[in-house]
Motif scaffolding. Structure first.
Motif, PDB file in Angstrom:
ATOM      1  N   ALA A  73       0.833  -1.202   0.000  1.00  0.00           N
ATOM      2  CA  ALA A  73       0.000   0.000   0.000  1.00  0.00           C
ATOM      3  C   ALA A  73       0.870   1.254   0.000  1.00  0.00           C
ATOM      4  O   ALA A  73       0.585   2.221  -0.711  1.00  0.00           O
ATOM      5  N   GLU A  74       1.945   1.250   0.781  1.00  0.00           N
ATOM      6  CA  GLU A  74       2.836   2.417   0.821  1.00  0.00           C
ATOM      7  C   GLU A  74       3.523   2.636  -0.521  1.00  0.00           C
ATOM      8  O   GLU A  74       3.720   3.779  -0.937  1.00  0.00           O
ATOM      9  N   VAL A  75       3.872   1.569  -1.221  1.00  0.00           N
ATOM     10  CA  VAL A  75       4.463   1.703  -2.553  1.00  0.00           C
ATOM     11  C   VAL A  75       3.464   2.387  -3.482  1.00  0.00           C
ATOM     12  O   VAL A  75       3.825   3.291  -4.250  1.00  0.00           O
ATOM     13  N   LEU A  76       2.191   1.976  -3.415  1.00  0.00           N
ATOM     14  CA  LEU A  76       1.155   2.583  -4.250  1.00  0.00           C
ATOM     15  C   LEU A  76       0.984   4.063  -3.929  1.00  0.00           C
ATOM     16  O   LEU A  76       0.885   4.898  -4.828  1.00  0.00           O
ATOM     17  N   VAL A  77       0.954   4.393  -2.655  1.00  0.00           N
ATOM     18  CA  VAL A  77       0.775   5.790  -2.241  1.00  0.00           C
ATOM     19  C   VAL A  77       1.963   6.647  -2.677  1.00  0.00           C
ATOM     20  O   VAL A  77       1.786   7.743  -3.206  1.00  0.00           O
ATOM     21  N   LYS A  78       3.164   6.146  -2.486  1.00  0.00           N
ATOM     22  CA  LYS A  78       4.364   6.911  -2.842  1.00  0.00           C
ATOM     23  C   LYS A  78       4.482   7.139  -4.348  1.00  0.00           C
ATOM     24  O   LYS A  78       5.155   8.065  -4.773  1.00  0.00           O
ATOM     25  N   ALA A  79       3.821   6.288  -5.154  1.00  0.00           N
ATOM     26  CA  ALA A  79       3.859   6.447  -6.615  1.00  0.00           C
ATOM     27  C   ALA A  79       2.827   7.456  -7.117  1.00  0.00           C
ATOM     28  O   ALA A  79       2.852   7.835  -8.283  1.00  0.00           O
ATOM     29  N   ASP A  80       1.927   7.904  -6.246  1.00  0.00           N
ATOM     30  CA  ASP A  80       0.933   8.914  -6.613  1.00  0.00           C
ATOM     31  C   ASP A  80       1.668  10.224  -6.922  1.00  0.00           C
ATOM     32  O   ASP A  80       2.478  10.681  -6.110  1.00  0.00           O
ATOM     33  N   PRO A  81       1.405  10.838  -8.079  1.00  0.00           N
ATOM     34  CA  PRO A  81       2.078  12.088  -8.412  1.00  0.00           C
ATOM     35  C   PRO A  81       1.939  13.171  -7.339  1.00  0.00           C
ATOM     36  O   PRO A  81       2.869  13.972  -7.155  1.00  0.00           O
ATOM     37  N   TYR A  82       0.823  13.217  -6.640  1.00  0.00           N
ATOM     38  CA  TYR A  82       0.678  14.193  -5.556  1.00  0.00           C
ATOM     39  C   TYR A  82       1.782  14.017  -4.517  1.00  0.00           C
ATOM     40  O   TYR A  82       2.334  14.995  -4.011  1.00  0.00           O
ATOM     41  N   VAL A  83       2.090  12.786  -4.181  1.00  0.00           N
ATOM     42  CA  VAL A  83       3.116  12.506  -3.169  1.00  0.00           C
ATOM     43  C   VAL A  83       4.502  12.665  -3.784  1.00  0.00           C
ATOM     44  O   VAL A  83       5.371  13.324  -3.199  1.00  0.00           O
ATOM     45  N   GLU A  84       4.700  12.091  -4.964  1.00  0.00           N
ATOM     46  CA  GLU A  84       6.009  12.182  -5.646  1.00  0.00           C
ATOM     47  C   GLU A  84       6.461  13.625  -5.855  1.00  0.00           C
ATOM     48  O   GLU A  84       7.636  13.935  -5.703  1.00  0.00           O
ATOM     49  N   LYS A  85       5.521  14.502  -6.210  1.00  0.00           N
ATOM     50  CA  LYS A  85       5.863  15.887  -6.565  1.00  0.00           C
ATOM     51  C   LYS A  85       5.773  16.856  -5.389  1.00  0.00           C
ATOM     52  O   LYS A  85       5.981  18.048  -5.548  1.00  0.00           O
ATOM     53  N   GLY A  86       5.438  16.349  -4.193  1.00  0.00           N
ATOM     54  CA  GLY A  86       5.420  17.196  -3.010  1.00  0.00           C
ATOM     55  C   GLY A  86       4.172  18.040  -2.822  1.00  0.00           C
ATOM     56  O   GLY A  86       4.186  18.999  -2.059  1.00  0.00           O
ATOM     57  N   ALA A  87       3.080  17.661  -3.494  1.00  0.00           N
ATOM     58  CA  ALA A  87       1.828  18.405  -3.324  1.00  0.00           C
ATOM     59  C   ALA A  87       1.089  17.985  -2.054  1.00  0.00           C
ATOM     60  O   ALA A  87       0.360  18.773  -1.463  1.00  0.00           O
ATOM     61  N   ASN A  91       1.280  15.425   1.664  1.00  0.00           N
ATOM     62  CA  ASN A  91       1.890  14.488   2.599  1.00  0.00           C
ATOM     63  C   ASN A  91       1.046  13.235   2.557  1.00  0.00           C
ATOM     64  O   ASN A  91       0.005  13.199   1.891  1.00  0.00           O
ATOM     65  N   TYR A  92       1.432  12.204   3.272  1.00  0.00           N
ATOM     66  CA  TYR A  92       0.588  11.013   3.334  1.00  0.00           C
ATOM     67  C   TYR A  92       0.752  10.295   4.661  1.00  0.00           C
ATOM     68  O   TYR A  92       1.749  10.450   5.356  1.00  0.00           O
ATOM     69  N   GLU A  93      -0.263   9.522   4.971  1.00  0.00           N
ATOM     70  CA  GLU A  93      -0.294   8.667   6.147  1.00  0.00           C
ATOM     71  C   GLU A  93      -1.129   7.460   5.752  1.00  0.00           C
ATOM     72  O   GLU A  93      -2.202   7.614   5.162  1.00  0.00           O
ATOM     73  N   VAL A  94      -0.645   6.244   6.018  1.00  0.00           N
ATOM     74  CA  VAL A  94      -1.345   5.033   5.619  1.00  0.00           C
ATOM     75  C   VAL A  94      -1.626   4.169   6.833  1.00  0.00           C
ATOM     76  O   VAL A  94      -0.742   3.960   7.672  1.00  0.00           O
ATOM     77  N   HIS A  95      -2.872   3.664   6.913  1.00  0.00           N
ATOM     78  CA  HIS A  95      -3.273   2.774   8.004  1.00  0.00           C
ATOM     79  C   HIS A  95      -4.097   1.626   7.441  1.00  0.00           C
ATOM     80  O   HIS A  95      -4.936   1.848   6.552  1.00  0.00           O
ATOM     81  N   GLU A  96      -3.871   0.413   7.957  1.00  0.00           N
ATOM     82  CA  GLU A  96      -4.750  -0.689   7.578  1.00  0.00           C
ATOM     83  C   GLU A  96      -6.139  -0.379   8.114  1.00  0.00           C
ATOM     84  O   GLU A  96      -6.292   0.147   9.220  1.00  0.00           O
ATOM     85  N   TRP A  97      -7.145  -0.689   7.326  1.00  0.00           N
ATOM     86  CA  TRP A  97      -8.514  -0.304   7.640  1.00  0.00           C
ATOM     87  C   TRP A  97      -9.415  -1.528   7.581  1.00  0.00           C
ATOM     88  O   TRP A  97      -9.382  -2.277   6.600  1.00  0.00           O
ATOM     89  N   THR A  98     -10.201  -1.730   8.613  1.00  0.00           N
ATOM     90  CA  THR A  98     -11.193  -2.800   8.622  1.00  0.00           C
ATOM     91  C   THR A  98     -12.537  -2.174   8.351  1.00  0.00           C
ATOM     92  O   THR A  98     -13.018  -1.354   9.139  1.00  0.00           O
ATOM     93  N   MET A  99     -13.136  -2.585   7.250  1.00  0.00           N
ATOM     94  CA  MET A  99     -14.426  -2.018   6.872  1.00  0.00           C
ATOM     95  C   MET A  99     -15.536  -2.723   7.644  1.00  0.00           C
ATOM     96  O   MET A  99     -15.579  -3.942   7.718  1.00  0.00           O
ATOM     97  N   VAL A 100     -16.419  -1.933   8.224  1.00  0.00           N
ATOM     98  CA  VAL A 100     -17.603  -2.460   8.901  1.00  0.00           C
ATOM     99  C   VAL A 100     -18.795  -1.731   8.306  1.00  0.00           C
ATOM    100  O   VAL A 100     -18.909  -0.505   8.399  1.00  0.00           O
ATOM    101  N   LEU A 101     -19.663  -2.473   7.655  1.00  0.00           N
ATOM    102  CA  LEU A 101     -20.859  -1.893   7.065  1.00  0.00           C
ATOM    103  C   LEU A 101     -21.943  -1.764   8.119  1.00  0.00           C
ATOM    104  O   LEU A 101     -22.008  -2.548   9.071  1.00  0.00           O
TER     105      LEU A 101
END
Length: 93
Positions: A60-74, A76-86
């Motif tokens: 997931a962090e690899v995917l986030v870091k490849a986002d142009p927003y993150v790559e180009k400094g537009a 910041n990011y924070e990643v957390h595992e998420w358990t979906m509860v409907l």
């Protein structure tokens, strides 16, 4: 496959405007690969959120870091595992 919430707080509004088309194209590509579950911006302009589907936090962090927003400094990011509860689901222990 697990869910990961990627918070993308605003870092630079001008860069965010500049790289928005690249960011959206990247997310579209990730959607086509089945890596994006949900996405959206915060209405107060504070940034946005992407829910990725990945096998691990590292992926997931690899995917986030490849986002142009993150790559180009537009953004910041924070990643957390998420358990979906409907609504109506009983939480898992």
């Amino acid at each position: 496959m697990n869910y990961y919430a990627a918070l993308l707080p605003m870092k630079d509004e001008e860069k965010s405007k500049t790289y928005r088309p690249d960011h959206l194209a990247y997310l579209e590509e990730m959607e086509e690969q089945g890596k994006v579950f949900a996405k959206g911006r915060f209405t107060d302009g504070a940034g946005g959120l992407v829910i990725y589907q990945a096998d691990s936090l590292e992926e997931a962090e690899v995917l986030v870091k490849a986002d142009p927003y993150v790559e180009k400094g537009a953004r910041n990011y924070e990643v957390h595992e998420w358990t979906m509860v409907l609504v109506g689901d009983k939480p898992q222990s």
